[in-house]
Design an enzyme around this catalytic site. Structure first.
Site, PDB file in Angstrom:
ATOM      1  N   GLY A   1       0.803  -1.196  -0.114  1.00 22.37           N
ATOM      2  CA  GLY A   1      -0.010  -0.120   0.134  1.00 22.37           C
ATOM      3  C   GLY A   1       0.948   1.107   0.060  1.00 22.37           C
ATOM      4  O   GLY A   1       2.344   1.281   0.234  1.00 22.37           O
TER       5      GLY A   1
ATOM      6  N   PRO B   1       2.801   4.533   0.976  1.00 23.98           N
ATOM      7  CA  PRO B   1       3.605   5.087   1.965  1.00 23.98           C
ATOM      8  C   PRO B   1       2.757   5.820   3.095  1.00 23.98           C
ATOM      9  O   PRO B   1       1.863   6.523   3.034  1.00 23.98           O
ATOM     10  CB  PRO B   1       4.447   5.956   1.699  1.00 23.98           C
ATOM     11  CG  PRO B   1       4.804   5.980  -0.119  1.00 23.98           C
ATOM     12  CD  PRO B   1       3.438   5.183  -0.398  1.00 23.98           C
ATOM     13  N   GLY B   2       2.970   5.305   4.542  1.00 27.39           N
ATOM     14  CA  GLY B   2       2.055   6.283   5.588  1.00 27.39           C
ATOM     15  C   GLY B   2       0.883   5.741   5.708  1.00 27.39           C
ATOM     16  O   GLY B   2      -0.022   6.146   6.288  1.00 27.39           O
TER      17      GLY B   2
ATOM     18  N   THR C   1       3.747  -0.741   8.883  1.00 22.33           N
ATOM     19  CA  THR C   1       4.781  -0.700   9.989  1.00 22.33           C
ATOM     20  C   THR C   1       3.888  -0.927  11.259  1.00 22.33           C
ATOM     21  O   THR C   1       3.938  -1.661  12.016  1.00 22.33           O
ATOM     22  CB  THR C   1       5.766   0.311  10.086  1.00 22.33           C
ATOM     23  OG1 THR C   1       6.254   0.660   8.898  1.00 22.33           O
ATOM     24  CG2 THR C   1       6.642  -0.025  11.085  1.00 22.33           C
TER      25      THR C   1
ATOM     26  N   HIS D   1      -2.147  34.083 -12.176  1.00 20.59           N
ATOM     27  CA  HIS D   1      -2.145  32.611 -12.532  1.00 20.59           C
ATOM     28  C   HIS D   1      -2.837  31.629 -11.543  1.00 20.59           C
ATOM     29  O   HIS D   1      -3.733  30.932 -12.114  1.00 20.59           O
ATOM     30  CB  HIS D   1      -0.662  32.170 -11.948  1.00 20.59           C
ATOM     31  CG  HIS D   1      -0.065  30.780 -12.105  1.00 20.59           C
ATOM     32  ND1 HIS D   1       0.487  30.311 -13.095  1.00 20.59           N
ATOM     33  CD2 HIS D   1      -0.558  29.582 -11.588  1.00 20.59           C
ATOM     34  CE1 HIS D   1       0.583  28.941 -13.143  1.00 20.59           C
ATOM     35  NE2 HIS D   1      -0.048  28.518 -12.233  1.00 20.59           N
ATOM     36  N   GLU D   2      -2.918  31.907 -10.035  1.00 17.97           N
ATOM     37  CA  GLU D   2      -3.805  31.046  -9.479  1.00 17.97           C
ATOM     38  C   GLU D   2      -5.306  31.208  -9.709  1.00 17.97           C
ATOM     39  O   GLU D   2      -6.208  30.251  -9.879  1.00 17.97           O
ATOM     40  CB  GLU D   2      -3.622  31.318  -7.822  1.00 17.97           C
ATOM     41  CG  GLU D   2      -2.144  30.999  -7.386  1.00 17.97           C
ATOM     42  CD  GLU D   2      -1.845  29.648  -7.918  1.00 17.97           C
ATOM     43  OE1 GLU D   2      -2.741  28.498  -7.885  1.00 17.97           O
ATOM     44  OE2 GLU D   2      -0.800  29.394  -7.983  1.00 17.97           O
TER      45      GLU D   2
ATOM     46  N   ASP E   1       2.909  22.742 -13.419  1.00 19.67           N
ATOM     47  CA  ASP E   1       1.404  22.447 -13.785  1.00 19.67           C
ATOM     48  C   ASP E   1       1.453  21.600 -15.119  1.00 19.67           C
ATOM     49  O   ASP E   1       0.899  20.607 -15.647  1.00 19.67           O
ATOM     50  CB  ASP E   1       0.875  23.700 -14.370  1.00 19.67           C
ATOM     51  CG  ASP E   1       0.499  24.513 -13.091  1.00 19.67           C
ATOM     52  OD1 ASP E   1       0.407  23.872 -11.998  1.00 19.67           O
ATOM     53  OD2 ASP E   1       0.221  25.786 -12.996  1.00 19.67           O
TER      54      ASP E   1
END
Ligand code: ADP
Ligand code: ZN
Length: 592
Positions: free
Chosen positions: A195, A197-198, A202, A416-417, A492
């Site tokens: 799966g 990471p995180g 573990t 831009h945003e 982008d």
């Protein structure tokens, strides 16, 4: 160890060797003849002694020719006088006791020092995952293999119930193997957790050990693979030996893909060391008896690259998917971690879970921790707005308000945003815009955040096409306003190319290519033998057609709504961060 320490060591070694060599030749600046006491007395009688000096009972002198002599004189000369008179040859053995220790210490000192320094660096090198680990060789794996009592229980692992259910059996086996062996059942000796990471792999492995009350050994796959051939294999042997001694136990191998990548793939010529290690691992696993009560749990996020041999019966034949949590799972994980911090009572965990799509367990736990840190500075308990700020920090990186940005840059970023945001706003079916900001975070100068209304598990063509348009929106806005392109769109474009390529080559979303998967060549730098050059050209032109169509769509939206774009940008420049509501307000105002 870094270069500085390396240089320092080399110079220290050179200096110490020099001292050692000097020490050996010191004390004999010129030839000194050692005479017995009787000879000395005769010389004195002959009258050829000059420059006499006495240090304790060591007499040093020069004769008239300048030759150096040394003799040991008795402490009480009278006691040997009779023998001397009788013409005997007398030699006094000096009493060296107190001196001896000091002298040998002095002459051994440099060597001791050298040994000390060497030892220090070896210890230092093998401690953390530094490069010095090469010095630790096969046996000294104490720091590499970590054996512990696990305090983690299944209740600490939230939101991945299916994965947990598959592992309950293992716990029962470790607790009471006879139940299984009597029934003739064979418990898998190897469990592979795979799966992202995180997601808690573990943690799950620790929970198995904790629930069953057995020792938990852990080692990372990359620790097996060292620069010296043969070390990895010997480590595997040691690890399994150790495991059998401490049975029942769990041996956890993290990042097993570092060793278990399928043979003859990847780097040219393969990697002997890795193959030997992998072979040793297979041999050890085959040699396992059910009675050994040692369960190997391995974790990877690259199941696809593992060698098939690892997945055969008797090896890692139980594979458990540890997925990213869904909304409910996220809520449960958040609650598990929130127990450890002080939270105010008005927190709506479900809302937060909804606002964190795609977060892994590790990110959620990180988020709670960030919120707790913010509160620690201020005092009190964690509130909704702390969690919101922590979420932004985990999602987009820490704010970098100290970064100095020119007014021009700020303006370009804002347009831009807003370009991204407005395209997203106008395209039906895309994820709603959640937040737009021009406060630099992480590497980005600004960010537009969308949040899906519901959890999506698959995506339609139109949804993905919209995403292409939204990603291109930023760059188009810059072009429309400033008639100029900046490097700000690098990320982008990268995402656009990647997405478009996947749409054409993996998901069969191009009519001209059809539903066929085109994989990249196995070996980098070689061409795929199954795909002709003309076909590659066709694929490439399909990909750029797709991107161009998306570009035109986005450009049309932004030209048609240029006034709205200007108005939202003004708002963003003033407030620096605007929400969905702010954008709605501007749009409403424009209409009226
Ligand atoms: P992986 O091994 O899959 O990369 P870890 O098990 O190391 O992930 O997870 C890192 C941390 O994230 C854990 O120590 C735990 O705090 C948190 N975490 C991850 N998944 C979960 C979960 N399902 N429930 C509770 N905490 C989790
Ligand atoms: Zn952008």
């Amino acid at each position: 160890m870094n270069l500085f320490y390396k240089n320092l060591t080399i110079w220290l070694i050179i200096a110490l060797t020099a001292i050692l060599v000097l020490n050996i030749f010191k004390g004999q600046p010129e030839t000194v003849t050692v005479l017995t006491y009787s000879d000395f007395v005769h010389k004195v009688k002959d009258g050829i002694v000059a420059n006499f000096s006495l240090n304790k009972n060591i007499a040093t002198w020069q004769d008239s020719n300048g030759a150096h002599f040394r003799s040991v004189i008795p402490e009480n000369p009278a006691s040997v006088q009779n023998f001397l008179d009788a013409g005997a040859k007398i030699e006094i053995i000096p009493n060296r006791e107190p001196n001896w220790f000091l002298r040998s210490l002095l002459s051994w000192m440099p060597i001791l020092l050298l040994a000390g320094i060497w030892f220090f660096f070896i210890r230092k090198g093998s401690g953390q995952g530094g490069g010095g680990k090469a010095m630790a060789f096969g046996k000294s794996k104490a720091q590499l293999v970590d054996a512990q009592e696990s305090k983690v229980r299944f209740k600490d692992v939230a939101g991945i119930d299916e994965a947990k259910e598959e592992l309950v059996e293992i716990v029962e086996f470790l607790k009471d193997p006879t139940k299984f062996t009597d029934a003739g059942a064979r418990i898998p000796t190897g469990v592979l957790l795979h799966g992202e990471p995180g997601t808690g792999k573990t943690l799950l492995a620790k929970a198995i050990a904790g629930e069953a009350g057995v020792t938990f050994f852990s080692i990372s796959g990359s620790n097996f693979v060292e620069m010296y051939v043969g070390i990895g294999a010997s480590r595997v042997r040691d690890l399994f030996e150790e495991g059998k001694k401490k049975a029942p136990c769990i041996i956890f191998i993290d990042e097993i893909d570092a060793v278990g990548r399928h043979r003859s793939s990847g780097a040219a010529g393969g990697n002997d060391e890795r193959e030997q290690t992998l072979n040793q691992l297979l041999v050890e696993m085959d040699g396992f008896e059910v009675n050994d009560k040692v369960i190997i749990v391995a974790a990877t996020n690259r199941l696809d690259i593992l060698d098939q041999a690892l997945l055969r019966p008797g090896r890692f034949d139980r594979q458990v998917l540890v997925p990213l949590p869904d909304v409910l799972g996220r809520e449960q994980i958040l609650k598990v971690h929130a127990e450890k911090v002080k939270t105010s009572s008005d927190i709506d965990w479900n809302t937060i879970a909804k606002a964190t799509p795609g977060f892994s367990g590790a990110e959620l736990s990180n988020m709670i921790n960030e919120a707790a840190l913010m509160v620690a500075r201020r005092g009190g308990s964690v509130t909704m707005s702390d969690l919101d700020a922590a979420k932004d920090k985990v999602m987009m990186g820490a704010e970098r308000r100290s970064l100095i940005i020119t007014e021009d840059e700020k303006k370009i970023t804002a347009y831009h945003e807003v370009g991204h945001a407005l395209v997203a706003w106008m395209l039906p079916g895309s994820d709603p815009v959640h937040k737009v900001t021009i406060v630099p975070r992480g590497k980005a100068l600004g960010l537009t955040m969308q949040l899906p209304e519901t959890e999506k598990h698959s995506h339609s063509y139109s949804y993905l096409f919209n995403n292409l348009c939204i990603l291109l929106g930023g760059r188009i806005a810059e072009e429309l306003i400033f008639n100029e392109i900046t490097t700000g769109s690098g990320n982008d474009i990268e995402r656009v190319s990647d997405l478009a390529r996947k749409m054409v080559c993996e998901w069969g979303m191009s009519k001209n290519i059809g539903p066929i998967v085109i994989k990249a060549a196995d070996q980098p730098g070689t061409s795929n033998p199954l795909v002709s050059d003309e076909f590659i050209q066709k694929i490439n032109s399909e990909i750029s057609n797709l991107i161009n169509t998306a570009h035109d769509t986005a450009r049309k939206i932004l030209t048609d709504n240029k006034d709205t774009m200007e108005a939202i940008t003004l708002e963003l420049l003033e407030k620096e961060t605007i929400s969905n509501k702010d954008i709605q307000a501007v749009i409403d105002q424009q209409k009226s």
